[in-house]
Design an enzyme around this catalytic site. Sequence first.
Site, mmCIF file in Angstrom:
data_model
loop_
_atom_site.group_PDB
_atom_site.id
_atom_site.type_symbol
_atom_site.label_atom_id
_atom_site.label_comp_id
_atom_site.label_asym_id
_atom_site.label_seq_id
_atom_site.Cartn_x
_atom_site.Cartn_y
_atom_site.Cartn_z
ATOM 1 N N PRO A 1 -24.473 10.088 -61.632
ATOM 2 C CA PRO A 1 -25.440 9.068 -62.051
ATOM 3 C C PRO A 1 -24.867 7.753 -62.593
ATOM 4 O O PRO A 1 -24.971 7.449 -63.790
ATOM 5 C CB PRO A 1 -26.247 9.802 -63.126
ATOM 6 N N CYS A 2 -24.343 6.942 -61.707
ATOM 7 C CA CYS A 2 -23.820 5.638 -62.122
ATOM 8 C C CYS A 2 -24.939 4.728 -62.633
ATOM 9 O O CYS A 2 -24.661 3.779 -63.386
ATOM 10 C CB CYS A 2 -23.051 4.978 -60.986
ATOM 11 N N HIS A 3 -26.182 5.012 -62.270
ATOM 12 C CA HIS A 3 -27.296 4.191 -62.751
ATOM 13 C C HIS A 3 -27.484 4.304 -64.267
ATOM 14 O O HIS A 3 -28.125 3.452 -64.862
ATOM 15 C CB HIS A 3 -28.599 4.574 -62.028
#
Length: 162
Positions: A121-123
């Site tokens: 989850p880079c978001h």
Amino acid sequence: MRWTVLDSPIGEFSLATDGEAVCGAHFARVADAADQPTDSLSARAVDELRAYFAGELTAFTVPVRIPRGSEFERAVWREMTAIGYGETLTYGEVARRLGDASAARAVGVACNRNPVPVIVPCHRIVGSGGKLVGFGGGLDRKVKLLELEAGVALRRRWSSAG
């Protein structure tokens, strides 16, 4: 590598598996992606993504293998998976957790190179002060992902507080 595409609230999303693990994802249709999963792992990954987008899944269980990346990038990607659902950290906070407070920009580069967005989850990594900056899938998708997670997290907290 086999690609499968699914429709999602953030547009077409392609997912790659190598028979043993998820090894890639892309925010659009990949040219040779199948419209239906071609094996049990692809089907499981698609099911988990659909459940995630429906607000029913907060942690992915499909195996992930990232076949490339520098040692630093891999450390950033591992750190991403430690950020809780519905939570965020800044690039600077991730850099500090990795032992180099001056590496915030390098964390941003590693986020941009994340080959398995959403599942890794880079978001959940934001700019200083919580600013929404930089996202390979576009800021509109980042906003939708963060709003989805925040809404689900709040509903779960409220329902368990009663």
